[in-house]
Structures are given as structure tokens and as C-alpha cells.
Design an enzyme around this catalytic site. Structure first.
Site, short mmCIF file in Angstrom:
data_model
loop_
_atom_site.label_atom_id
_atom_site.label_comp_id
_atom_site.label_asym_id
_atom_site.label_seq_id
_atom_site.Cartn_x
_atom_site.Cartn_y
_atom_site.Cartn_z
N LYS A 125 106.68 17.78 82.45
CA LYS A 125 107.27 18.92 81.75
C LYS A 125 107.14 18.68 80.26
O LYS A 125 107.74 17.75 79.73
CB LYS A 125 108.75 19.07 82.11
CG LYS A 125 109.30 20.40 81.60
CD LYS A 125 110.78 20.36 81.29
CE LYS A 125 111.11 19.65 80.03
NZ LYS A 125 110.54 20.24 78.80
N GLU A 155 111.34 6.30 75.73
CA GLU A 155 110.91 6.12 74.33
C GLU A 155 111.79 7.05 73.52
O GLU A 155 111.59 8.27 73.53
CB GLU A 155 109.44 6.51 74.17
CG GLU A 155 108.46 5.62 74.87
CD GLU A 155 108.40 4.23 74.29
OE1 GLU A 155 108.98 3.98 73.21
OE2 GLU A 155 107.78 3.37 74.93
N CYS A 167 109.34 9.06 65.54
CA CYS A 167 110.44 8.13 65.86
C CYS A 167 110.26 6.81 65.11
O CYS A 167 111.20 6.05 64.97
CB CYS A 167 110.54 7.92 67.36
SG CYS A 167 108.96 7.66 68.13
N GLU A 203 119.35 9.34 62.48
CA GLU A 203 117.91 9.57 62.40
C GLU A 203 117.68 10.87 61.61
O GLU A 203 118.42 11.84 61.80
CB GLU A 203 117.36 9.71 63.81
CG GLU A 203 115.86 9.75 63.86
CD GLU A 203 115.31 9.81 65.30
OE1 GLU A 203 114.24 9.26 65.53
OE2 GLU A 203 115.95 10.40 66.17
P1 ADP Z 1 114.28 16.86 70.22
O1 ADP Z 1 115.72 16.90 69.84
O2 ADP Z 1 113.46 16.02 69.35
O3 ADP Z 1 113.66 18.19 70.56
P2 ADP Z 1 114.75 16.36 72.98
O4 ADP Z 1 115.17 15.06 73.53
O5 ADP Z 1 115.72 17.48 73.01
O6 ADP Z 1 114.23 16.02 71.54
O7 ADP Z 1 113.42 16.87 73.67
C1 ADP Z 1 112.45 16.04 74.20
C2 ADP Z 1 112.04 16.56 75.55
O8 ADP Z 1 113.20 16.53 76.39
C3 ADP Z 1 111.55 18.00 75.58
O9 ADP Z 1 110.52 18.11 76.54
C4 ADP Z 1 112.76 18.76 76.04
O10 ADP Z 1 112.44 19.96 76.70
C5 ADP Z 1 113.35 17.78 77.02
N1 ADP Z 1 114.77 17.97 77.32
C6 ADP Z 1 115.78 18.31 76.49
N2 ADP Z 1 116.94 18.39 77.17
C7 ADP Z 1 116.67 18.07 78.47
C8 ADP Z 1 117.43 17.95 79.67
N3 ADP Z 1 118.74 18.15 79.69
N4 ADP Z 1 116.77 17.61 80.80
C9 ADP Z 1 115.45 17.38 80.81
N5 ADP Z 1 114.68 17.46 79.71
C10 ADP Z 1 115.27 17.80 78.56
#
Ligand code: ADP
Length: 473
Positions: A166, A242, A276, A377
Site C-alpha cells: 500500500k 523504518e 528521515c 522531527e
Molecule cells: P507521514 O506523516 O510522513 O505522512 P505516515 O506514517 O502517516 O507518515 O505515512 C506513511 C505511510 O503510512 C503512508 O503510506 C500512509 O498511508 C500510511 N499510514 C498512515 N496511517 C496508517 C494506518 N493507521 N494504518 C496503515 N497505514 C497508515
């Protein structure tokens, strides 16, 4: 979406926009939990045959994918600049880095060695064999929207795992382009599946709870990483994480301040600070802070923000409005608490930038530990300079964070470099070097920056189980 070797369309779609212009550049299927489930089931069906292929056969698919990615280098970079915003030159570099992972793991596929171990019993032999962990679920971020995919897909496929991925909701078009390459490389149906969605949580829930998924690999924020790791715990799924970083960049008193400032300017503003491993706290010995700041100020002044297709621009947009708000909050907080603002410090909306998410390259000095920017961050184009006086103090300050991904040190003294290398609690240390990354080198963090390593010889281990055979002869 690409599930079981078929491209699926649906009326339920979401739009993708260019963060430099706000223009809508595409529409993508908005997948849900049902799609995640059917992708996992397709991956489960495809797994036995894929795992049973010879390492040479799996390797051949990755070589082919590497070749295709090289052939499509320019188109992929252009797509990335349109979708993610980074300057075209940086996008070209990223595609090269992404392709490197396909090549590296095409090679490593053939080196999944086992071993035999002597036994204390005369009649006994031990054999150790590596096997794929099984179906892998992968969740990837938007900041490096192609290389973060190949860094997971390369080793997983080389190891004999099947995958459901995803991508981030801001950059699904780059993910689709990567999966088109895998399809063209002849990967069997179901071996690699793509589920796009504007709503990640329900997909993540299926990834973490479906019993067929044996491994979750995630790159993204520490907060989401912890949620996913927690959700994987009841079934003890293996996880690789990561996560975020808060990199110190330490310039010791014997370093060349001009050289160090040039390095800081290059690495801090790379990807508009949305990395990061971006330096977040630039510690400079007080005795050389003036020449350091003079060079950094003049370098920052040359950094022009704008559309990544204009070669004069070296700073792209931030990914969205929330990112602008976070960066601005940290800058305003620092200034209110006494930091000196030497450049930037505000959103850019003139000269055609009004529809994009641009923030001026910003330089703060006299940053202190009470400021948000010292603690959180940043993920934006803000260089925060902190003066220091004592070597032991600076190592303690650098380590005083829950993060542990990257750190940078500048010194001409070999003993000092070695001491700092050993004392810093970070997974990646650049020593007079601002780019300590490569497909051949292990990338990953300590503490709350992650679990496991990607790339290198170690990267494939994340997708392998060790199986022991005890044999009586
Ligand atoms: P950022 O804040 O840098 O966007 P995220 O950790 O929110 O970082 O996003 C990184 C990835 O995690 C993206 O693919 C996002 O869609 C996914 N993501 C965010 N929230 C969830 C969740 N609750 N479950 C699964 N994937 C998630």
C-alpha cells in the site's frame, strides 16, 4: 490497483495533485479492506510456486525489472517531480537509487546460503536452511515514492516472498509505475499486488490482522509505526520499521567550518528537508560558529524554491498544507523563544508559488533545547544551529532523543571521529560525509527510529526464516 495480475478499476476514486501547483494530475482507485483481503489471498495463492522457483529464476525477474527501470529512468523521474514535487535532478537520482535495489537484490537472491553445524553427537548432523517468511505486507511513504518501494520489493521477491503493498495516498502514481514494471518483467500473477487507498487505516488493520500475512514492513512516521507494530503483536508477525529521525550534525572545533557548512546546506535541504535522515540539530563548536554561519547563510540565500521542472529551483514544495503548518509552528516557536532568524521563516506565495506548498529555506541560530525544533522531527527546509563548547556535552546532547536513525560528524581528528562513531546511538553515521547511503549498505535506526535494516546483505534477512534440521545418520 493491481491484484492477482489484473489492473482493477472502480467508481470509487481519489484525486492526486501536484504539490507545486495544486493541479490535479490523476485519479486512482480508492481501495478498501475488501481489496486488501483479496490481495492478501492472491499473494497466498501465488506464494508456494514463487517460493519454489529457483533463486536464479527469481533473480532473472529482478534483473529484468532493473533493466526496465533504467530504460524508463527519465519518465519515472518526471512523474515523480509532478507527483511529489522534488526537483527533476533529485528525482533522477532517486530513480537510480531505486533501480540499485532491484539490481542488488537480483544478486543477493543467489546468495541465500544456509550452513551445516558440527554436533556433539557422533551420529548427528545439523543443517540450517533459509526460507521465505511468507506473505509480506508493505506500507510505504511519499517522500521517496519509488526507492522506498524497491527497497522492500527487491529483497522480499528475491527471498521468495509474495507481497501486498500500500503506497502513500499522496504518491500512488509512482507506485503504479513501479508495478507496471514488475508486470512487464513477467512476475507471475499474485506475486506482487498493489492496493491504493486514500484511507490507510482499514487497509493497515487488514495487513496487521490477516493470518496469512507473516511479515509487515513499514516506512513512515514513528507514531504510525508503533500503532502497526502493536497491531501485529497478537499474531507475532515479524515487523521491519523504518521510522522518524532527529539527526544531529556535529561540527567539532578542528573541522573546516566552510566545508562543513557546505555539507550541511546540501544535506539539510535535500528533498526540502523531507527525509528521515535530514539533519535536525546542527551542533557547531562556538569557536568556529561565525565562519560556519557565514557560509551557511550565503548558501541558503542561493536556494531557490519553485517548481521542480525549472532547473534553477533546488527546493521543491512541501507535500501538503499540514506540513507547512508544522514547519511554521516550529519556526515561530523558536523565534519566540529567542532563536535568531538568519534566513527564510515564512511561506512563499509570490511569483507563481501561490497554489503550491512552498516554504522559504530557513536558517535559525542560537537554537536551545526548550524549542520545539530541538525536540521534534522537522521534515521541512529549516536548518537549526545550536552552539556547543564541550565534546562530551555535545555527544550527550546528540544522544538525548528517543530517535536513533542518522547522525553526521565533521572533524579532521581520527580519534575524535572514531570516539564519536562509537558513542553516538544512531544506526547511520556520516563522518565528513553527507550521503552515507547505498543499496549495498545497511540502512536503519536504533531506539524509536526503527527495527531491522534495509538494503545490504542484511536487507534480505528481514524476509527469511531460519530453519534447523537435526539429522541422525
Ligand atoms: P507521514 O506523516 O510522513 O505522512 P505516515 O506514517 O502517516 O507518515 O505515512 C506513511 C505511510 O503510512 C503512508 O503510506 C500512509 O498511508 C500510511 N499510514 C498512515 N496511517 C496508517 C494506518 N493507521 N494504518 C496503515 N497505514 C497508515
Amino acid at each position: 490497483m493491481y491484484i492477482d495480475g489484473e489492473w482493477l478499476t472502480s467508481d470509487s476514486q481519489f484525486s492526486v495533485s501536484n504539490p507545486a501547483t495544486g493541479e490535479i494530475i490523476g485519479h486512482v482507485v480508492d481501495g478498501d479492506a475488501t481489496h486488501a483481503k483479496s490481495a492478501i489471498e492472491a499473494a497466498s495463492r501465488a506464494l508456494p510456486e514463487w517460493a519454489a522457483q529457483t533463486a536464479y529464476a527469481r533473480s532473472a525477474h529482478l534483473y529484468r525489472a532493473h533493466q526496465l527501470m533504467q530504460e524508463q529512468h527519465a519518465q519515472l523521474a518526471e512523474l515523480m517531480t509532478r507527483e511529489q514535487g522534488k526537483p527533476l535532478k533529485a528525482a533522477m537520482n532517486e530513480v537510480k537509487y531505486a533501480a540499485d535495489f532491484l539490481l542488488w537484490f537480483a544478486e543477493e537472491a543467489k546468495r541465500i546460503y544456509g550452513e551445516t553445524i558440527p554436533s556433539a553427537r557422533a551420529d548427528q548432523r545439523f543443517i540450517v536452511q533459509k526460507q521465505p517468511v511468507g506473505v509480506v505486507a508493505a506500507v510505504t511513504p511519499w517522500n521517496y515514492p519509488i526507492s522506498m518501494l524497491t527497497r522492500k520489493l527487491g529483497p522480499a521477491l528475491a527471498a521468495g516472498c509474495s507481497v501486498v503493498l500500500k503506497p502513500a495516498e499522496s504518491t500512488p502514481l509512482c507506485a503504479i509505475a513501479v508495478f507496471k514494471i514488475l508486470e512487464e518483467a513477467g512476475l507471475p500473477a499474485g506475486v506482487a499486488n498493489l492496493v491504493t487507498s486514500n484511507n490507510p487505516k482499514p487497509i493497515g488493520d487488514v495487513f496487521c490482522t490477516h493470518p496469512a500475512v507473516r511479515k509487515l514492513t513499514f516506512t513512515g512516521s514513528t507514531a504510525v509505526g508503533k500503532q502497526l507494530a502493536t497491531a501485529c503483536a497478537p499474531q507475532l508477525k515479524r515487523v521491519s520499521m523504518e521510522l522518524g529521525g532527529h539527526a544531529p550534525f556535529i561540527v567539532f572545533e578542528d573541522a573546516d567550518p566552510v566545508h562543513a557548512a557546505k555539507g550541511a546546506a546540501l544535506v539539510k535541504f535535500l528533498n526540502t528537508g523531507q527525509a528521515c535522515i535530514s539533519p535536525n540539530r546542527i551542533f557547531v563548536h562556538r569557536s568556529i560558529i561565525e565562519p560556519f554561519l557565514a557560509t551557511l547563510t550565503s548558501r541558503v540565500a542561493t536556494l531557490q524554491a519553485g517548481d521542480g521542472f525549472n532547473p534553477a529551483n533546488s527546493i521543491g514544495p512541501l507535500i501538503n498544507e499540514a506540513a507547512i503548518a508544522k514547519v511554521d509552528r516550529q519556526v515561530q516557536d523558536a523565534v519566540a523563544r529567542g532563536a535568531a532568524l538568519l534566513a527564510g521563516g515564512s511561506r512563499l506565495t509570490d511569483n507563481g508559488l501561490e497554489n503550491g506548498c512552498f516554504y522559504g529555506a530557513t536558517l535559525l541560530s542560537n537554537v536551545t533545547p526548550d524549542m520545539l525544533i530541538y525536540q521534534e522531527e522537522t521534515f521541512g527546509p529549516v536548518a537549526a544551529v545550536v552552539p556547543f563548547d564541550d565534546e562530551d556535552d555535545v555527544i550527550a546532547m546528540a544522544n538525548d532523543t528517543t530517535y536513533g536513525l542518522a547522525a553526521y560528524i565533521y572533524t579532521q581528528n581520527l580519534s575524535r571521529a572514531y570516539h564519536a562513531f562509537e558513542q553516538l546511538h544512531f544506526g547511520i553515521i556520516g563522518i565528513n560525509d553527507i550521503n552515507p547511503t547505498s543499496a549495498a549498505a545497511p540502512f536503519g535506526g536504533m531506539k524509536e527510529s526503527g527495527l531491522g535494516r534495509e538494503g545490504a546483505r542484511e536487507g534480505i534477512e528481514e524476509y527469511l526464516e531460519t530453519k534447523l534440521g537435526g539429522l541422525s545418520i
